[in-house]
Design an enzyme around this catalytic site. Structure first.
Site, PDB file in Angstrom:
ATOM      1  N   GLU A 176       0.820  -1.226   0.000  1.00 51.44           N
ATOM      2  CA  GLU A 176       0.000   0.000   0.000  1.00 51.44           C
ATOM      3  C   GLU A 176       0.848   1.267   0.000  1.00 51.44           C
ATOM      4  O   GLU A 176       0.757   2.093   0.920  1.00 51.44           O
ATOM      5  CB  GLU A 176      -0.948   0.018   1.205  1.00 51.44           C
ATOM      6  CG  GLU A 176      -1.897  -1.171   1.256  1.00 51.44           C
ATOM      7  CD  GLU A 176      -2.985  -1.030   2.319  1.00 51.44           C
ATOM      8  OE1 GLU A 176      -2.911  -0.104   3.143  1.00 51.44           O
ATOM      9  OE2 GLU A 176      -3.918  -1.862   2.312  1.00 51.44           O
ATOM     10  N   GLU A 374      -4.888  -8.814   0.850  1.00 56.84           N
ATOM     11  CA  GLU A 374      -5.511  -8.448   2.135  1.00 56.84           C
ATOM     12  C   GLU A 374      -6.993  -8.241   1.885  1.00 56.84           C
ATOM     13  O   GLU A 374      -7.389  -7.612   0.910  1.00 56.84           O
ATOM     14  CB  GLU A 374      -4.963  -7.125   2.717  1.00 56.84           C
ATOM     15  CG  GLU A 374      -3.646  -7.228   3.406  1.00 56.84           C
ATOM     16  CD  GLU A 374      -3.170  -5.890   3.987  1.00 56.84           C
ATOM     17  OE1 GLU A 374      -3.999  -5.074   4.425  1.00 56.84           O
ATOM     18  OE2 GLU A 374      -1.939  -5.687   3.991  1.00 56.84           O
TER      19      GLU A 374
HETATM   20  C1  BGP Z   1      -4.457  -2.138   5.951  1.00 53.57           C
HETATM   21  C2  BGP Z   1      -2.967  -2.240   6.270  1.00 53.57           C
HETATM   22  C3  BGP Z   1      -2.707  -3.133   7.432  1.00 53.57           C
HETATM   23  C4  BGP Z   1      -3.728  -3.014   8.568  1.00 53.57           C
HETATM   24  C5  BGP Z   1      -5.186  -2.942   8.085  1.00 53.57           C
HETATM   25  C6  BGP Z   1      -6.209  -2.714   9.190  1.00 53.57           C
HETATM   26  O1  BGP Z   1      -4.698  -1.065   5.109  1.00 53.57           O
HETATM   27  O2  BGP Z   1      -2.202  -2.724   5.175  1.00 53.57           O
HETATM   28  O3  BGP Z   1      -1.394  -2.891   7.850  1.00 53.57           O
HETATM   29  O4  BGP Z   1      -3.398  -1.944   9.358  1.00 53.57           O
HETATM   30  O5  BGP Z   1      -5.274  -1.934   7.094  1.00 53.57           O
HETATM   31  O6  BGP Z   1      -6.264  -1.444   9.719  1.00 53.57           O
HETATM   32  P1  BGP Z   1      -7.041  -0.969  11.061  1.00 53.57           P
HETATM   33  O7  BGP Z   1      -6.507  -1.724  12.220  1.00 53.57           O
HETATM   34  O8  BGP Z   1      -6.775   0.487  11.183  1.00 53.57           O
HETATM   35  O9  BGP Z   1      -8.498  -1.250  10.905  1.00 53.57           O
END
Ligand code: BGP
Length: 471
Positions: A176, A374
């Site tokens: 990202e 993801e």
């Molecule tokens: C994604 C990232 C992860 C993780 C996820 C959840 O965009 O790649 O690293 O942080 O988001 O985020 P959050 O815990 O803020 O909901």
């Protein structure tokens, strides 16, 4: 005959043989041991030291989930729930504490052990080189604003290939990459908390250049693996078909998706984005040699992160002529009435988004090999779903995954080159400013009980999915 019937009943959605099933993670979010065994500080360690109040419940990155100590137990659990692949990132500041120069032998041993342990359990390591965690010593030199830091990254990448490339055959340059641009240089949710569009553009351009340089280095070493990048390709859906809304969505897409997607896959930045930067006087400083490196070093493989859609509409109000330049000058975000929500995280759920992304890759990006790198459902206060037997009953997560897998399957049927599905994440982990607020894992990490791991209902469920190669 009987077996076939049974199989038909069991699996409505069958996935291709060798489909990658697993999960993704990142170093800062799960290793812990942030000041142990010679690791240098990264921007998260430093920022937490400066402003602990900016992190949920004041919890910092020092001791996140403890994978550094418990990796054997964790990898055993991965095997137990059926993983055939797992993505983690190398912490640059653990491997090379000052960002450049001496390599930390203890870090080499740790990553080597993790890779060996995964391979021992037939889990293919997918290794990402950068997940938001700039070494502090390099941030002091300007971070991604500095061309020198781009060279330091390419050196670091090259060292990783030399050290681990005989065993690791799937590499990713960044996760990202738009997020540190947004967080660090536009919207104040990553260090260095700058709000300055000009600097943001330079950071974005240098990050892309660093990716191309790493790809170049990888190919020079001829290690017979694949190298790619992981992008959060959140589609920008317009409020309506009114031309003003369509224009708003096109520009949002240029800033937040095509800015990295086009140069990564096609070797060139989107023309409409460059037009805006030129017209408004925000072109980054660059050299033709570097642009040629970006042109010739595109990815083999693309990771797609998808959580929620971006919805936009034309600006409601004119922007004040003196307002600092921001991408949002061209669109407002839009809350669609009746949208389906993950109320535990406050994010919209729109499963078809995953299909739209994949079809776009098929039609406009040469059907590049890709995978869902993801996808997942964050839940605040998930402990309340733990039952008397101690298991988190996360039926909502099972449903979320099923619904996204159905659309992934649909895309497969329509010829998309999608090779796998990784959930964010394997076990609950620390997440940037949100710390341990939102839980995402197949496995829960009980902070009250010294980080005790318990497989959630979704972990048992995915095991079956992998066994049947479908559901
Ligand atoms: C994604 C990232 C992860 C993780 C996820 C959840 O965009 O790649 O690293 O942080 O988001 O985020 P959050 O815990 O803020 O909901």
């Amino acid at each position: 005959m009987e077996v076939t019937e049974q199989k038909q009943k069991q699996v409505d959605y069958e996935f291709p043989k060798d489909f990658w099933w697993g999960s993704s993670s990142s170093a800062t979010q799960m290793e812990g041991a942030a000041a142990m065994d010679g690791k240098g500080q990264n921007i998260w360690d430093y920022w937490y030291e400066q402003e602990p109040n900016r992190f949920h419940n004041g919890i910092g990155p020092a001791e996140t989930s403890g994978f550094y100590y418990r990796y054997k137990e964790d990898i055993r659990l991965m095997k137990q729930i059926g993983h055939n692949s797992f993505r983690f990132s190398i912490s640059w500041s653990r491997l090379i504490p000052n960002g450049t120069g001496a390599v930390n032998k203890k870090a080499v041993a740790f990553y080597q052990n993790v890779i060996d342990e995964l391979l021992h359990h037939d889990i293919e390591p997918f290794v990402n080189l950068f997940h938001f965690d700039m070494p502090m010593s390099l941030q002091e030199k300007g971070g991604w604003e500095s061309r020198e830091v781009v060279d330091a990254y390419s050196e670091y990448a090259s060292i990783c290939f030399e050290l681990f490339g005989d065993k690791v055959k799937k590499w990713f340059t960044h996760n990202e990459p738009i997020v540190p641009v947004e967080g660090g240089y536009l919207y104040d949710f990553h260090y260095p908390n700058v709000i300055d569009f000009r600097r943001a553009v330079q950071v974005g351009y240098h990050t892309q250049l660093s990716s191309a340089l790493a790809i170049q280095k990888y190919r020079e070493q001829q290690q017979n693996g694949q190298i790619g990048i992981i992008l959060n390709l959140t589609p920008s859906y317009p409020r309506s078909n009114n031309p003003a809304d369509l224009e708003a969505s096109r520009i949002a897409d240029a800033f937040f998706n095509r800015s990295f997607l086009d140069p990564s896959v096609k070797g060139e930045f989107p023309k409409d984005l460059l037009d805006i930067l030129r017209e408004e006087g925000y072109m980054p400083s660059y050299t033709e040699t570097d642009v040629a490196i970006i042109r010739t070093n595109t990815v083999d493989l693309l990771g797609v992160n998808y959580y929620q859609p971006r919805r936009v509409k034309a600006k409601e109000n004119a922007v004040h002529p003196d307002a600092p330049f921001m991408p949002d000058r061209f669109f407002d975000s839009y809350e669609m009435p009746g949208r389906k929500m993950n109320v535990h995280r406050g994010w919209e759920i729109y499963e078809k988004g995953i299909y739209d992304i994949l079809i776009n890759l098929r039609d406009n990006y040469g059907n590049i090999p890709c995978f869902i790198s993801e996808n997942g459902m964050g839940v605040e206060g998930e402990e309340k779903f733990r039952d008397d037997s101690g298991i988190i009953q996360d039926d909502y997560r099972i449903k979320f995954i099923q619904d996204h897998l159905r659309w992934t399957h649909q895309a497969l049927e329509e010829g998309v080159n999608v090779r796998g599905y990784h959930l964010w994440t394997f076990m609950d982990n620390w997440s940037w400013m949100n710390a341990y607020k939102n839980r995402y894992g197949f496995v829960s990490v009980n902070l009250e009980k010294g980080g005790e791991r318990t497989v959630k209902k979704s972990g048992e469920w995915i095991k079956k999915v992998v066994q049947q190669n479908g559901f």
